[in-house]
Design a protein around this motif. Structure first.
Motif, PDB file in Angstrom:
ATOM      1  N   TRP A  35      -2.239  15.050  -7.237  1.00 33.11           N
ATOM      2  CA  TRP A  35      -1.267  14.468  -8.169  1.00 33.11           C
ATOM      3  C   TRP A  35      -1.852  14.361  -9.571  1.00 33.11           C
ATOM      4  CZ3 TRP A  35      -3.533   9.895  -9.787  1.00 33.11           C
ATOM      5  CH2 TRP A  35      -4.408   9.253  -8.894  1.00 33.11           C
ATOM      6  N   ASP A  40       3.028  12.468 -12.352  1.00 31.64           N
ATOM      7  CA  ASP A  40       3.440  11.887 -11.064  1.00 31.64           C
ATOM      8  C   ASP A  40       3.407  10.356 -11.041  1.00 31.64           C
ATOM      9  OD1 ASP A  40       3.725  14.435  -9.703  1.00 31.64           O
ATOM     10  OD2 ASP A  40       1.542  14.567  -9.839  1.00 31.64           O
ATOM     11  N   VAL A  41       2.420   9.765 -11.717  1.00 26.70           N
ATOM     12  CA  VAL A  41       2.252   8.311 -11.563  1.00 26.70           C
ATOM     13  C   VAL A  41       2.946   7.552 -12.704  1.00 26.70           C
ATOM     14  CG1 VAL A  41       0.615   6.415 -11.217  1.00 26.70           C
ATOM     15  CG2 VAL A  41       0.006   8.721 -10.451  1.00 26.70           C
ATOM     16  N   GLU A 185       3.386  -1.580  -0.108  1.00 29.30           N
ATOM     17  CA  GLU A 185       4.537  -0.712   0.182  1.00 29.30           C
ATOM     18  C   GLU A 185       5.760  -1.505   0.654  1.00 29.30           C
ATOM     19  OE1 GLU A 185       7.324   1.903   1.838  1.00 29.30           O
ATOM     20  OE2 GLU A 185       6.227   0.473   3.091  1.00 29.30           O
ATOM     21  N   ASP A 192       7.649  -1.269 -10.232  1.00 34.97           N
ATOM     22  CA  ASP A 192       7.665   0.091  -9.658  1.00 34.97           C
ATOM     23  C   ASP A 192       6.404   0.857 -10.045  1.00 34.97           C
ATOM     24  OD1 ASP A 192      10.082  -0.364  -8.547  1.00 34.97           O
ATOM     25  OD2 ASP A 192      11.242   0.592 -10.166  1.00 34.97           O
ATOM     26  N   LYS A 195       3.399  -0.314  -8.086  1.00 37.38           N
ATOM     27  CA  LYS A 195       3.510   0.182  -6.719  1.00 37.38           C
ATOM     28  C   LYS A 195       3.130   1.659  -6.629  1.00 37.38           C
ATOM     29  CE  LYS A 195       6.709  -0.818  -3.084  1.00 37.38           C
ATOM     30  NZ  LYS A 195       7.909  -1.469  -2.630  1.00 37.38           N
ATOM     31  N   ASP A 196       3.577   2.436  -7.595  1.00 37.15           N
ATOM     32  CA  ASP A 196       3.272   3.871  -7.580  1.00 37.15           C
ATOM     33  C   ASP A 196       1.791   4.147  -7.804  1.00 37.15           C
ATOM     34  OD1 ASP A 196       5.698   4.837  -6.881  1.00 37.15           O
ATOM     35  OD2 ASP A 196       6.340   5.380  -8.912  1.00 37.15           O
ATOM     36  N   LEU A 199       0.387   3.723  -4.523  1.00 33.71           N
ATOM     37  CA  LEU A 199       0.866   4.760  -3.598  1.00 33.71           C
ATOM     38  C   LEU A 199       0.011   6.021  -3.760  1.00 33.71           C
ATOM     39  CD1 LEU A 199       2.872   6.355  -1.768  1.00 33.71           C
ATOM     40  CD2 LEU A 199       4.276   6.720  -3.811  1.00 33.71           C
TER      41      LEU A 199
END
Ligand SMILES: [Fe+2]
Ligand SMILES: [Fe+2]
Length: 319
Positions: A35, A40-41, A185, A192, A195-196, A199
């Motif tokens: 990633w 992506d993040v 999660e 958000d 959290k990402d 993730l």
């Protein structure tokens, strides 16, 4: 005859370790989840201060008698420290993994590639955590401090035996996965972006812990009883050193909470909040990993019952 050319050339397949298929799977997993920090993040987002960052299961904020706004501030402070702690420990993790990868340079090329990718990913994680620290600094009030120098900590950690650093690394990379799966999660009330971040971090850590286990077992097989006994002591020293950092940061973070909660707190209230923070930090960075079944299984497989008791006794003093 040229002395550099050996009499018999060992076929490349002979250079493979018995674990070469596991290293190959780690490479495939690393490629599959690859990633990018921006694409992506972060994706152009910023931190929403109306949302929590660290979930209640990690901040243990429900054990504190606080308003919703105070609980949100606690989760943001601890979430910022959480990102900074990972940036800190990844400095010594990268250095140690680069060290052990040297043992594969002229050997199993799957092992070498898996560990080079591991180190590359940890460098990327450190860049990500520096980026989000700067972004959280913009979103949150001034005055937050995290004054721990990652290079100074890495120098002190790397002075200890390789076994102890690999056990500490395995511990960290297992708890980070547990935290994401069980606390981050499932929580729908978090930022958000926060959290990402965890993730994508989790996606890499899943194969890192496989590699930690392989390198730890490979290294452990080279140790004498005396060296392993010494290494267990080193591991205990490292956990105590982690705890010393947590004790300082818990106090610093409690003061920052007091500066920004919007009311005047008495000295004993600030101290009480600091004790709650320390309890949460010990859960996050020491006990959630030490009690992890896979961590316990791997370490118990390497050391005897007496040495395990030494570790448990040392952990028992941190309450
Ligand atoms: Fe990482
Ligand atoms: Fe990692």
């Amino acid at each position: 005859m040229n002395a550099i050319v050996p009499n018999s050339i060992v076929p490349q397949s002979m250079a493979s370790s018995p674990d070469t298929a596991r290293y190959a799977r780690a490479i495939a997993a690393s490629k599959a989840v690859r990633w990018d920090i921006d694409k992506d993040v972060i994706r152009g987002r910023s931190f929403d201060v109306a949302k929590k960052y660290l979930p209640d299961g990690l901040s243990l904020v429900r054990e504190m008698a606080l308003s919703e706004a105070d609980m949100r501030l606690v989760s943001q402070i601890q979430g910022r420290t959480y990102a900074n702690v990972f940036g800190l420990v990844e400095r010594f993790i990268t250095a140690k993994l680069i060290d052990v990868s040297r043992e594969h340079t002229l050997g199993d090329q799957n092992a070498l590639e898996a560990l080079v990718r591991f180190s590359d990913e940890e460098i990327k994680h450190q860049i990500l955590f520096r980026r989000i620290e700067a972004m959280m600094a913009e979103a949150m009030p001034a005055g937050y401090r995290f004054d721990v120098d990652p290079d100074a900590v890495a120098r002190a950690v790397l002075a200890k035996s390789t076994w102890s650093v690999l056990v500490l690394t395995l511990h960290i990379e297992l708890f980070v996965q547990l935290h994401y799966r069980e606390s981050i999660e499932p929580d729908n009330g978090l930022s958000d972006l926060f959290k990402d971040v965890f993730l994508f971090h989790w996606k890499d850590e899943a194969q890192h812990s496989v590699l930690d286990e392989l390198e730890l077992k490979r290294h452990d097989a080279t140790l004498s009883r005396e060296e392993r006994e010494q290494a267990v002591g080193d591991f205990i020293d490292l956990v105590v050193a982690v705890d010393a950092i947590l004790q300082i940061q818990a106090k610093v973070d409690a003061v920052y909470f007091a500066m920004n909660c919007g009311r005047q707190l008495q000295r004993d209230e600030i101290e009480q909040i600091g004790r709650h923070f320390l309890k949460a930090y010990r859960w996050q960075y020491i006990f959630s990993g030490a009690t992890h079944p896979r961590f316990q299984g791997i370490v118990k497989g390497l050391i005897g019952g007496e040495q395990m008791k030494r570790i448990e006794a040392a952990l028992g003093t941190l309450v």
